[in-house]
Write an enzyme that holds these catalytic residues in place. Sequence first.
Site, PDB file in Angstrom:
ATOM      1  N   TRP A  89     -20.692  13.829 -25.107  1.00 27.80           N
ATOM      2  CA  TRP A  89     -19.248  13.573 -25.076  1.00 27.80           C
ATOM      3  C   TRP A  89     -18.927  12.586 -23.950  1.00 27.80           C
ATOM      4  CZ3 TRP A  89     -15.584  14.178 -21.250  1.00 27.80           C
ATOM      5  CH2 TRP A  89     -14.240  14.098 -21.643  1.00 27.80           C
ATOM      6  N   HIS A  90     -19.685  12.725 -22.832  1.00 24.58           N
ATOM      7  CA  HIS A  90     -19.419  11.851 -21.686  1.00 24.58           C
ATOM      8  C   HIS A  90     -19.880  10.414 -21.930  1.00 24.58           C
ATOM      9  CE1 HIS A  90     -18.844  15.695 -19.613  1.00 24.58           C
ATOM     10  NE2 HIS A  90     -18.161  15.010 -18.715  1.00 24.58           N
ATOM     11  N   GLY A  91     -20.922  10.242 -22.727  1.00 28.30           N
ATOM     12  CA  GLY A  91     -21.397   8.887 -22.983  1.00 28.30           C
ATOM     13  C   GLY A  91     -22.460   8.862 -24.050  1.00 28.30           C
ATOM     14  N   SER A 140     -21.988  18.294 -24.744  1.00 27.62           N
ATOM     15  CA  SER A 140     -21.017  17.923 -23.703  1.00 27.62           C
ATOM     16  C   SER A 140     -21.474  16.650 -22.988  1.00 27.62           C
ATOM     17  CB  SER A 140     -20.861  19.075 -22.711  1.00 27.62           C
ATOM     18  OG  SER A 140     -20.276  18.624 -21.533  1.00 27.62           O
ATOM     19  N   PHE A 184     -15.182   7.616 -21.095  1.00 28.24           N
ATOM     20  CA  PHE A 184     -15.781   8.685 -21.912  1.00 28.24           C
ATOM     21  C   PHE A 184     -14.916   9.064 -23.104  1.00 28.24           C
ATOM     22  CE2 PHE A 184     -17.275   9.648 -17.480  1.00 28.24           C
ATOM     23  CZ  PHE A 184     -18.378   8.869 -17.636  1.00 28.24           C
TER      24      PHE A 184
END
Lengths: 490, 410
Positions: free
Chosen positions: A322-324, A319, A490
């Site tokens: 996923w953001h960066g 996760s 993102f």
Amino acid sequence: MVFNSLAFIMFFPIVVLVYYVLPCRIRYIWLLMASYFFYMQWNAIYGLLLLYSTATAYAGGRMLDRLGASKSRKLCLGICMVLSFAPLIYFKYTGFILTNINNAFISAGYFGLFNVPDILLPIGISFFTFQAAGYVIDVYRGTVESERNFLRFALFVSFFPQLVAGPIERTKNLLSQLDCNVRFDFIKARDGLWLMLWGYVMKVVIADRIAIFVDFVYDDYTSYGGAYMIIASMLFAMQIYCDFAGYSTIAIGASQILGIRLMDNFSSPYLSESVTEFWRRWHISLTSWFKDYLYIPLGGNRKGKIREYINKILVFTISGLWHGAEWSFAVWGGVNGLWLVLEDLLKPIGNRMAGIVRFNGSAVSNKIVRGIFAFILVDFTWIFFRAKTMSDAVAIINNIAHTSNWNILFDGSLYECGLDAKNFHLLMLMIAVLLFADLLSKKGIAIRKVFAGQNLWFRSLITAFAIAFILLFGIWGGTYNAEAFIYFRF
Amino acid sequence: MKGKKKLINPIIEVLLTIALLAVMVIGLSRLVENKSGYKKYNEFYKYNDEYEVLFFGSSHMMNAVLPMELWKKYGIKSYNIGNGAETIPVTYHVIRNALDYSEPKIIVMDLFYAYSDRLPTEISKELPHPFFDMVPLSKNKKEAIYDLFDDEQDRWSYLFDFSIYHSRWNELTKEDFYYADDGLGGASILLTSYAPKAADQDLQEPHDMASKPKAYLKKIKELCDERGIRLICVMNPYALWQESMTCNINFEKEMSELGIEFIDLRDSGIVDIYADSADNMHINLCGERKVNDFYGEYLTETGLLSTSPSVTEDKWNERYAVYIQRKADALSACEDCESLLTDLNDPDFVFDITLRSEAKLTDTMKRMLDNAEAFENVSVITDDDADEDITIRIRDKDSDRYFIERSYEP
């Protein structure tokens, strides 16, 4: 086109007006056109990417339906997933992967193998890719039937209010509403407008004001250590909340005006009493996506405690990525997973000790202490999220630990970090209002409902006041460049 | 009946909301707006049908003409619309918009920025705001903004200035609630002094005007011809004119090509740059008054102006009383004697100066006092028993009471 731009403020009323004038059976086509127009304002070419994502998921869904109970369904799902995630991996992770391969070779005494390309990340790709992939998995699992109407499905993937920053909608909830067979409901539309206004307050009055302070301190963290950094990190926790929840609230409100209900994405997260509770209240659509489509397939909590803990840390690390595409994001996710594991491990010990000393765990004072502790744990991880690189994050934590300058709270130095005293005080007041509103919401009291029960003149006054308040105190216009919402990256 | 109410109530609610919002936004816009535009231009709009002469251009015009004194001494009703860093394309649009509200017989404009082909936005995006903020939305205003600014954000900031001023909420002062006209007829008065060194730069060969200013000057000429307005272009004096980029333009040639009347005051000897300079680029109040006298006589000689007293004389007298008060306020705010001496030729005040014969004064002060021998309102007494090298007392010409007393001890 961002929500806090003049273009959107002109675009949205036109969309709504035409939407309700058109016959129900063609409204979804209008919304689809509006959604592609909205998205292609950033870059027209990206429209093709959105179309690719839509076509892949649509074809995958139809194929899975046709294959029925055949054994090749799994292969079909696998191919679909690869095709669906390929653009995301290319645009978002190519640089990250190649850089890490280069670094591995360099640290082993060789030279870097690849020229790392500078690839621009298309806006919202992580969101619509996940939404489309979720649909394919739902069809595979048989929880929904595949959608036959390509255009309606295209609208499901591209529905403009939630296209670029969520909520990441589920097929069951959104697709069935895209018949658009609704009559204009003034009360619901007004409620949607109030939601949008509250979202704008969060975004342009609070988040963008905090951004000035946080950017000032974080961009020069070697000069602004200790208390500066602690305050900036605490404010960043509020900034990212207001930025992202503000966007989601505008999206939900805009969608409600169109008669389409989107899922809640935030539910008073900073009033949580544990990190576990925080993650039930923060970015609900993404957390539940990971839970349903990754954590449970990995075995969830059904394969013993150790496997559960590994799954949690793994899912949270993914996760984070996923953001960066940076190790600091992976660490942010991983540490949050670790907090969840530790909470689970320590809970029985805490309960036993509380029993021994006859500690009243449900007392308000105890809830406040638990809430503060949970906030500190979450806020610590935000440092990894906000820092540009992993080494920056380590340097910032080091800076916090080794600098003692609490005098800045009293000598006015805080007002020299981009926000003057009046702006800083307004910010504190607005954060207090926000937390109060969250508290009421947690207790099931919706301020909007209270307003809706008032007389017509009062409702008009409140609406006009809210708009004027945003116009006066929002960070917008002039040299202000409508800053992209943080989550667009993102 | 119930169905009708169901329809009417939402309509009333929407209309009431829009009305309330309009009231709030208009009120807030007025409150947070930068008031410099009101202070400078409010009197232009208040008495717009009376002005026979309008002055336009950059700070070189804003700091060169005193309309209130032009009226008092010569009976000329004028307004100084000049504004800081105003390029000629901006001046064209300022003239065009100003002519929507006024019908002058003569326009005098300054050509300082004739050398510059730069966009107004490259010099300053903000400085045209005071004028355009005061102009109500119109076709001419919109055309001006679209012609002068390429960036949408800049255009928006001019069409809806609340978009930039709303963040002033934290800077509001009493003046934002009770603002007053500055009473100077649009002019600015500089009470500072500057001692220039003689120009040591060799003059280059004269060259042509930049293309953009020339094109806009042509448009200004056409606009004035259409309206039957006499256009006079000028170069006002300033200390280091030989070192500025404008100095090599062959104005005589350029203006005669365009058929525009031109006056060059830079090397005319009207001002004494060693005593009358506020800084290297502008003249001080004493210099302004000298230039003012030149314009007073020149404009009177045109024979175009109605210099006899009019029915609005009382109103102008009231305005002049305010003007005197503003000057007195500005002088009172001066902390040093040299600044006070920049107003020595003021016809509204009497200066009584006591000086020790061996007083150690700056060269600029000495020069100012030498020049003061020609001014009737100044008396200089030498008193070696005085406590300070120089003491300046200022009173209203109709009063015995000094409102300022300053001393100078080097």
